[in-house]
Write a protein that holds these residues in place. Structure first.
Motif, PDB file in Angstrom:
ATOM      1  N   ASP A  70      50.002  56.961  28.847  1.00 18.28           N
ATOM      2  CA  ASP A  70      49.270  58.113  28.325  1.00 18.28           C
ATOM      3  C   ASP A  70      48.464  58.821  29.422  1.00 18.28           C
ATOM      4  OD1 ASP A  70      47.332  56.231  28.839  1.00 18.28           O
ATOM      5  OD2 ASP A  70      46.487  56.232  26.813  1.00 18.28           O
ATOM      6  N   ASN A  71      48.747  58.478  30.700  1.00 17.02           N
ATOM      7  CA  ASN A  71      48.106  59.053  31.891  1.00 17.02           C
ATOM      8  C   ASN A  71      46.659  58.618  32.103  1.00 17.02           C
ATOM      9  OD1 ASN A  71      50.380  60.405  32.893  1.00 17.02           O
ATOM     10  ND2 ASN A  71      50.055  62.047  31.414  1.00 17.02           N
ATOM     11  N   THR A  72      46.169  57.652  31.346  1.00 17.02           N
ATOM     12  CA  THR A  72      44.846  57.103  31.631  1.00 17.02           C
ATOM     13  C   THR A  72      44.968  56.160  32.823  1.00 17.02           C
ATOM     14  OG1 THR A  72      45.185  55.243  30.129  1.00 17.02           O
ATOM     15  CG2 THR A  72      44.092  57.209  29.219  1.00 17.02           C
ATOM     16  N   THR A  73      43.886  55.973  33.536  1.00 15.08           N
ATOM     17  CA  THR A  73      43.866  55.004  34.629  1.00 15.08           C
ATOM     18  C   THR A  73      42.696  54.061  34.417  1.00 15.08           C
ATOM     19  OG1 THR A  73      42.559  56.464  36.035  1.00 15.08           O
ATOM     20  CG2 THR A  73      44.950  56.540  36.320  1.00 15.08           C
ATOM     21  N   THR A  74      42.940  52.803  34.696  1.00 14.55           N
ATOM     22  CA  THR A  74      41.918  51.779  34.565  1.00 14.55           C
ATOM     23  C   THR A  74      41.905  50.941  35.826  1.00 14.55           C
ATOM     24  OG1 THR A  74      42.308  51.661  32.179  1.00 14.55           O
ATOM     25  CG2 THR A  74      41.091  49.835  33.186  1.00 14.55           C
ATOM     26  N   PRO A  75      40.801  50.952  36.576  1.00  8.06           N
ATOM     27  CA  PRO A  75      40.715  50.060  37.725  1.00  8.06           C
ATOM     28  C   PRO A  75      40.582  48.614  37.250  1.00  8.06           C
ATOM     29  CG  PRO A  75      38.676  51.312  37.461  1.00  8.06           C
ATOM     30  CD  PRO A  75      39.622  51.783  36.412  1.00  8.06           C
ATOM     31  N   LEU A  76      41.309  47.743  37.912  1.00  9.36           N
ATOM     32  CA  LEU A  76      41.278  46.312  37.610  1.00  9.36           C
ATOM     33  C   LEU A  76      41.063  45.549  38.909  1.00  9.36           C
ATOM     34  CD1 LEU A  76      44.536  46.239  35.474  1.00  9.36           C
ATOM     35  CD2 LEU A  76      42.260  45.907  34.546  1.00  9.36           C
ATOM     36  N   THR A  77      40.614  44.321  38.768  1.00  9.94           N
ATOM     37  CA  THR A  77      40.538  43.404  39.896  1.00  9.94           C
ATOM     38  C   THR A  77      41.628  42.363  39.711  1.00  9.94           C
ATOM     39  OG1 THR A  77      38.159  43.722  40.119  1.00  9.94           O
ATOM     40  CG2 THR A  77      39.079  41.738  41.098  1.00  9.94           C
ATOM     41  N   LEU A  78      42.491  42.236  40.701  1.00  6.87           N
ATOM     42  CA  LEU A  78      43.541  41.212  40.693  1.00  6.87           C
ATOM     43  C   LEU A  78      42.973  39.964  41.354  1.00  6.87           C
ATOM     44  CD1 LEU A  78      46.492  40.191  40.412  1.00  6.87           C
ATOM     45  CD2 LEU A  78      46.929  41.264  42.643  1.00  6.87           C
ATOM     46  N   LEU A  79      42.875  38.898  40.599  1.00  9.97           N
ATOM     47  CA  LEU A  79      42.365  37.634  41.118  1.00  9.97           C
ATOM     48  C   LEU A  79      43.549  36.801  41.593  1.00  9.97           C
ATOM     49  CD1 LEU A  79      39.562  35.558  39.582  1.00  9.97           C
ATOM     50  CD2 LEU A  79      41.591  34.455  40.506  1.00  9.97           C
ATOM     51  N   GLY A  80      43.479  36.374  42.833  1.00  8.94           N
ATOM     52  CA  GLY A  80      44.505  35.508  43.382  1.00  8.94           C
ATOM     53  C   GLY A  80      45.068  36.054  44.678  1.00  8.94           C
ATOM     54  N   PRO A  81      45.551  35.186  45.474  1.00 12.88           N
ATOM     55  CA  PRO A  81      45.851  33.799  45.175  1.00 12.88           C
ATOM     56  C   PRO A  81      44.624  32.883  45.304  1.00 12.88           C
ATOM     57  CG  PRO A  81      46.539  34.294  47.416  1.00 12.88           C
ATOM     58  CD  PRO A  81      46.028  35.579  46.813  1.00 12.88           C
ATOM     59  N   VAL A  82      44.688  31.808  44.533  1.00 12.91           N
ATOM     60  CA  VAL A  82      43.760  30.687  44.672  1.00 12.91           C
ATOM     61  C   VAL A  82      44.583  29.593  45.348  1.00 12.91           C
ATOM     62  CG1 VAL A  82      42.264  29.044  43.508  1.00 12.91           C
ATOM     63  CG2 VAL A  82      42.609  31.324  42.527  1.00 12.91           C
ATOM     64  N   ALA A  83      44.236  29.270  46.569  1.00 16.87           N
ATOM     65  CA  ALA A  83      45.018  28.296  47.340  1.00 16.87           C
ATOM     66  C   ALA A  83      44.153  27.102  47.693  1.00 16.87           C
ATOM     67  CB  ALA A  83      45.546  28.948  48.623  1.00 16.87           C
ATOM     68  N   VAL A  84      44.699  25.913  47.499  1.00 23.35           N
ATOM     69  CA  VAL A  84      44.005  24.679  47.849  1.00 23.35           C
ATOM     70  C   VAL A  84      44.961  23.832  48.680  1.00 23.35           C
ATOM     71  CG1 VAL A  84      42.931  22.569  46.954  1.00 23.35           C
ATOM     72  CG2 VAL A  84      42.557  24.756  45.784  1.00 23.35           C
ATOM     73  N   GLU A  85      44.419  23.222  49.695  1.00 27.27           N
ATOM     74  CA  GLU A  85      45.203  22.318  50.548  1.00 27.27           C
ATOM     75  C   GLU A  85      45.986  21.370  49.632  1.00 27.27           C
ATOM     76  OE1 GLU A  85      46.919  21.340  53.729  1.00 27.27           O
ATOM     77  OE2 GLU A  85      45.142  22.571  54.084  1.00 27.27           O
ATOM     78  N   PRO A  86      47.324  21.290  49.787  1.00 29.33           N
ATOM     79  CA  PRO A  86      48.128  20.502  48.851  1.00 29.33           C
ATOM     80  C   PRO A  86      47.616  19.079  48.608  1.00 29.33           C
ATOM     81  CG  PRO A  86      49.569  21.843  50.177  1.00 29.33           C
ATOM     82  CD  PRO A  86      48.166  22.027  50.744  1.00 29.33           C
ATOM     83  N   GLY A  87      47.141  18.402  49.608  1.00 32.87           N
ATOM     84  CA  GLY A  87      46.638  17.044  49.424  1.00 32.87           C
ATOM     85  C   GLY A  87      45.302  16.990  48.698  1.00 32.87           C
ATOM     86  N   ARG A  88      44.666  18.137  48.489  1.00 32.79           N
ATOM     87  CA  ARG A  88      43.351  18.196  47.842  1.00 32.79           C
ATOM     88  C   ARG A  88      43.409  18.851  46.464  1.00 32.79           C
ATOM     89  NH1 ARG A  88      38.832  17.559  50.677  1.00 32.79           N
ATOM     90  NH2 ARG A  88      38.107  17.105  48.573  1.00 32.79           N
TER      91      ARG A  88
END
Length: 170
Positions: A70-88
């Protein structure tokens, strides 16, 4: 003890190496990377987790835009990536990063419309993200719609396309 610091103060080569270990070297082919093209991470919401000076986790947030049919615009925040050391992984580091980033989003007013692509059971249960309003959103690549999640008072339930928002917030 885990210390959280601003991600932009950490060596970017170390961040990239952690992301490769956590998600694989082919991670850049994922749809979420297309959403971030031409943007910079939001510094106030992007954090690093250090333990004894070693990088053990990161979280990044990015400015994106939903352009409605409908031509509206909405700013969003994209969260990610969330990265953790594989062993942790499973040590609570990712949860700590999520909570700190969401707190920062609340302090800066960027918590009104946050989205992510992730496991609905985890992100709904612990952080209140749902797919209730995202079913008609389109992304610049494949995504399983049940994994397209959002939270916040300003998340619209409209059909539209998500893409990068080049204006960088701090």
């Amino acid at each position: 003890m885990i210390e959280l610091i601003a991600l932009d103060t950490v060596d970017q080569a170390a961040v990239e190496a952690l992301l490769d270990r956590a998600f694989g070297v082919d991670r850049r082919r994922r749809t979420a990377y297309r959403l971030r093209e031409g943007t910079q991470a939001i510094p106030a919401l992007s954090l690093a987790a250090l333990e004894s000076g070693a990088l053990v986790g990161t979280i990044q947030c990015w400015p994106v835009m939903l352009t409605g049919d409908d031509n509206t615009t909405t700013p969003l925040t994209l969260l990610g990536p969330v990265a953790v050391e594989p062993g942790r992984q499973r040590d609570g580091i990712g949860r700590m990063l999520m909570l700190a980033s969401l707190e920062a989003a609340s302090r800066t007013g960027l918590d009104r419309a946050i989205m992510l692509i992730g496991d609905p059971e985890y992100y709904t249960r612990f952080f209140g993200f749902t797919a209730e309003r995202t079913g008609a959103w389109r992304l610049p690549g494949p995504v399983e719609l049940h994994r397209l999640l959002a939270r916040g008072a300003d998340v619209p339930a409209v059909a539209g396309t998500i893409g990068p928002r080049v204006t960088v917030l701090s």
